[in-house]
Motif scaffolding. Structure first.
Motif, PDB file in Angstrom:
ATOM      1  N   UNK A 373       0.728  -1.296   0.033  1.00  0.00           N
ATOM      2  CA  UNK A 373      -0.133   0.055  -0.161  1.00  0.00           C
ATOM      3  C   UNK A 373       0.644   1.134  -0.016  1.00  0.00           C
ATOM      4  N   UNK A 374       2.201   1.298   0.185  1.00  0.00           N
ATOM      5  CA  UNK A 374       2.881   2.297   0.399  1.00  0.00           C
ATOM      6  C   UNK A 374       3.373   2.890  -1.451  1.00  0.00           C
ATOM      7  N   UNK A 375       2.775   1.878  -2.142  1.00  0.00           N
ATOM      8  CA  UNK A 375       3.286   2.311  -3.628  1.00  0.00           C
ATOM      9  C   UNK A 375       5.116   2.414  -3.805  1.00  0.00           C
ATOM     10  N   UNK A 376       5.656   1.712  -3.036  1.00  0.00           N
ATOM     11  CA  UNK A 376       7.095   1.825  -2.898  1.00  0.00           C
ATOM     12  C   UNK A 376       7.790   1.128  -4.326  1.00  0.00           C
ATOM     13  N   UNK A 377       8.516   1.852  -5.102  1.00  0.00           N
ATOM     14  CA  UNK A 377       9.055   1.354  -6.512  1.00  0.00           C
ATOM     15  C   UNK A 377       9.912   0.335  -6.134  1.00  0.00           C
ATOM     16  N   UNK A 378      10.298  -0.073  -4.893  1.00  0.00           N
ATOM     17  CA  UNK A 378      11.185  -1.160  -4.570  1.00  0.00           C
ATOM     18  C   UNK A 378      10.580  -2.350  -4.291  1.00  0.00           C
ATOM     19  N   UNK A 379       9.412  -2.191  -4.050  1.00  0.00           N
ATOM     20  CA  UNK A 379       8.464  -3.412  -3.770  1.00  0.00           C
ATOM     21  C   UNK A 379       7.324  -3.473  -4.875  1.00  0.00           C
ATOM     22  N   UNK A 380       7.720  -4.091  -6.061  1.00  0.00           N
ATOM     23  CA  UNK A 380       7.044  -3.938  -7.167  1.00  0.00           C
ATOM     24  C   UNK A 380       7.061  -5.904  -7.496  1.00  0.00           C
ATOM     25  N   UNK A 381       5.881  -6.269  -7.583  1.00  0.00           N
ATOM     26  CA  UNK A 381       5.801  -7.708  -8.383  1.00  0.00           C
ATOM     27  C   UNK A 381       6.204  -8.017  -9.721  1.00  0.00           C
ATOM     28  N   UNK A 382       7.151  -8.513 -10.174  1.00  0.00           N
ATOM     29  CA  UNK A 382       7.541  -8.783 -11.375  1.00  0.00           C
ATOM     30  C   UNK A 382       6.583  -9.295 -12.291  1.00  0.00           C
ATOM     31  N   UNK A 383       6.471  -9.407 -13.563  1.00  0.00           N
ATOM     32  CA  UNK A 383       5.181 -10.039 -14.310  1.00  0.00           C
ATOM     33  C   UNK A 383       5.420 -11.744 -14.287  1.00  0.00           C
ATOM     34  N   UNK A 384       4.329 -12.419 -14.179  1.00  0.00           N
ATOM     35  CA  UNK A 384       4.469 -13.563 -13.940  1.00  0.00           C
ATOM     36  C   UNK A 384       3.615 -14.428 -14.878  1.00  0.00           C
ATOM     37  N   UNK A 385       4.229 -15.570 -15.373  1.00  0.00           N
ATOM     38  CA  UNK A 385       3.534 -16.603 -16.345  1.00  0.00           C
ATOM     39  C   UNK A 385       3.476 -17.776 -15.790  1.00  0.00           C
TER      40      UNK A 385
END
Length: 398
Positions: A373-385
Motif C-alpha cells: 500500500x505504500x506504492x514503493x517502487x522497490x516493492x513491485x511484483x514482476x510479471x508472472x507466467x
C-alpha cells in the motif's frame, strides 16, 4: 474466529498477534417480479441487513529474545519485554434499501433497462488501545511510554495516567448516510448471434470506522463513503453455429473518495480516502468448442488505473521521516496490473461406460504490479507466467 499471526516479518521472535473475532449478520430481501409478458418487464423489492462485529488483538512481547537482546545495546528498549499491546474494536450496522428496475422492449431487437436503488445505513464504532505488563496486567508508565515512542501508538491508560499529557485512545462515534445509485442499459441485437450494449451506472460504498488504526485522533478513526460513476460499451456474440462465444467490453470508471489502506510509516495501517481515481480499459473473453470433447477458453484485459488526487503516507524508500505525506497522483493502485491474460484447453472423453477422463492445460499471465500500500517502487511484483496441468478420472460416485 481465532488466529495467531507472526507479524514482525523477521526470523526473530519479536511479536505475534493473537486475534479473536466474532461476527454475526442477518439479511432479508423481498422481491416482486412481473409476469414477464408483454413489452415491459419489471422487478422491485426491499432489503434489510444488520451486522455486529467484536474484534480484539493481544500482542505480547516475549520476556526473552529480541527485546531483551536489543536491550544490551539500548537499555531503554529492554523495558518492552513482558509487555502486551492490545486493542479492542466493536462495530455494528443497520441498513435499509429499496430498489426497482424495468425493461422496455421497443422492438424485438432493441431494449432499454432503467433502475435505481436507495440505501440508508447507520453505523457505530468503538476502538480502544492499551499497553500493559503481561505478567501483572497493570500499567507500567515507563513501559507504555517506550512502546508509544517505538511503535507510534497512542494508549488509553497512558493518557489517563499522565492526566492527558498523551492522547487517550478510547474512541466512539456513529454515522449515518444515504445514497441513490441509478443504472441504465441499452441492448441491441444486431443479428441472431450478436448483441451490442451500452451502460451507465453509479455505485457507492458506505464509510465507516477503522478497526486497525493506531492513532487516538478522532478524525483518523472515521473514513468517508466512496462513489463511482461507470460507463461501459461491449458486445456478446455466438459464432460458428454456437461453437464460439466471444465477448468484449470497454469501460471507464470515475471514483470519488476511493477507500484505501495507508501505511502510517511505523507499524500500523489506516483506512482513508483518496480524493479522485480513474480506472479504464478493455476486456475480451470467450470459449471455443474445437472438436467434440475439446474446449478452449481465453480472456485478456488491459487496465489503466491511476490516482488523480491522492496524498498518502510516504514509503520508507523515500528516505523521508515516518508519517511524511507524499503525492501519489498519477500512480496505479495495488494489485492493478496493466496486462492480464489466460488461456485454457480442456479435453474430456469417456473411457468406459462409467469412467470419464478429463485433462486441462492452463496458461496465465499477470503483468508487473504494486503489492504494497505504500506504492514503493522497490516493492513491485514482476510479471508472472504460470502453467498448470491436470488430469482426472471421474465416475458417478467419485
Amino acid at each position: 474466529l481465532e488466529e495467531s499471526v507472526d507479524s514482525d516479518a523477521s526470523g526473530f521472535a519479536v511479536w505475534t498477534n493473537n486475534a479473536e473475532e466474532e461476527y454475526t449478520q442477518f439479511s432479508q430481501e423481498i422481491r416482486l417480479v412481473s409476469s414477464w409478458e408483454g413489452p415491459f418487464e419489471w422487478i422491485a423489492g426491499v432489503y434489510y441487513q444488520d451486522w455486529d462485529l467484536d474484534f480484539n488483538v493481544r500482542t505480547p512481547l516475549p520476556t526473552t529474545g529480541f527485546f531483551s537482546a536489543l536491550g544490551l545495546l539500548n537499555p531503554a528498549v529492554a523495558v518492552l519485554a513482558d509487555g502486551t499491546n492490545w486493542r479492542e474494536f466493536n462495530g455494528d450496522s443497520e441498513l435499509y434499501a429499496g430498489f426497482a428496475q424495468g425493461t422496455w422492449s421497443f422492438t424485438d431487437v432493441l431494449r432499454l433497462t432503467v433502475g435505481a436503488r436507495y440505501t440508508y445505513e447507520d453505523k457505530n464504532g468503538y476502538r480502544e488501545m492499551n499497553f500493559t505488563r503481561t505478567s501483572t496486567g497493570e500499567l507500567d508508565i515507563t513501559q507504555a511510554a517506550t512502546a508509544r515512542a517505538v511503535f507510534g501508538i497512542d494508549y488509553a491508560n497512558l493518557g489517563e495516567a499522565t492526566g492527558g499529557a498523551f492522547p487517550i485512545h478510547r474512541l466512539k462515534d456513529s454515522r449515518s448516510e444515504d445514497f441513490i445509485t441509478p443504472t441504465a442499459i441499452l441492448e441491441w441485437d444486431i443479428s441472431d448471434g450478436t448483441m451490442l450494449y451500452g451502460s451507465v451506472s453509479s455505485g457507492a460504498k458506505a464509510g465507516g470506522f477503522d478497526a486497525r488504526g493506531d492513532s487516538a485522533a478522532a478524525d483518523e478513526f472515521e473514513f468517508e463513503d466512496e462513489s463511482v460513476l461507470a460507463w461501459e460499451l461491449g458486445s456478446k456474440s455466438r459464432l460458428a453455429d454456437g461453437r464460439v462465444e466471444f465477448n468484449t467490453a470497454i469501460f471507464y470508471s470515475d471514483y470519488e473518495d476511493l477507500q484505501v489502506s495507508q501505511f502510517n510509516g511505523v507499524v500500523g495501517f489506516l483506512v482513508g480516502n483518496a480524493a479522485k481515481a480513474t480506472s479504464q480499459g478493455i476486456e475480451v473473453d470467450g470459449r471455443w468448442l474445437i472438436t467434440e470433447g475439446l474446449t478452449m477458453t481465453f480472456a485478456g484485459a488491459y487496465l489503466a488505473f491511476q490516482f488523480d488526487e491522492y496524498d498518502g503516507t510516504c514509503s520508507a524508500g523515500t528516505g523521508l521521516p515516518a508519517g511524511s505525506v507524499c503525492d501519489y497522483s498519477g500512480k496505479p493502485n495495488i494489485f492493478s496490473p496493466e496486462w492480464t491474460a489466460n488461456a485454457s484447453l480442456e479435453y474430456a472423453t469417456g473411457l468406459t461406460d462409467n469412467i470419464d477422463f478429463r485433462g486441462n492445460l492452463d496458461l496465465l499471465y499477470t503483468d508487473e504490479q504494486y503489492v504494497n500500500v505504500t506504492l514503493d517502487d522497490n516493492i513491485i511484483q514482476d510479471s508472472v507466467t504460470r502453467v498448470n496441468a491436470r488430469v482426472a478420472l471421474e465416475t458417478d460416485n467419485w
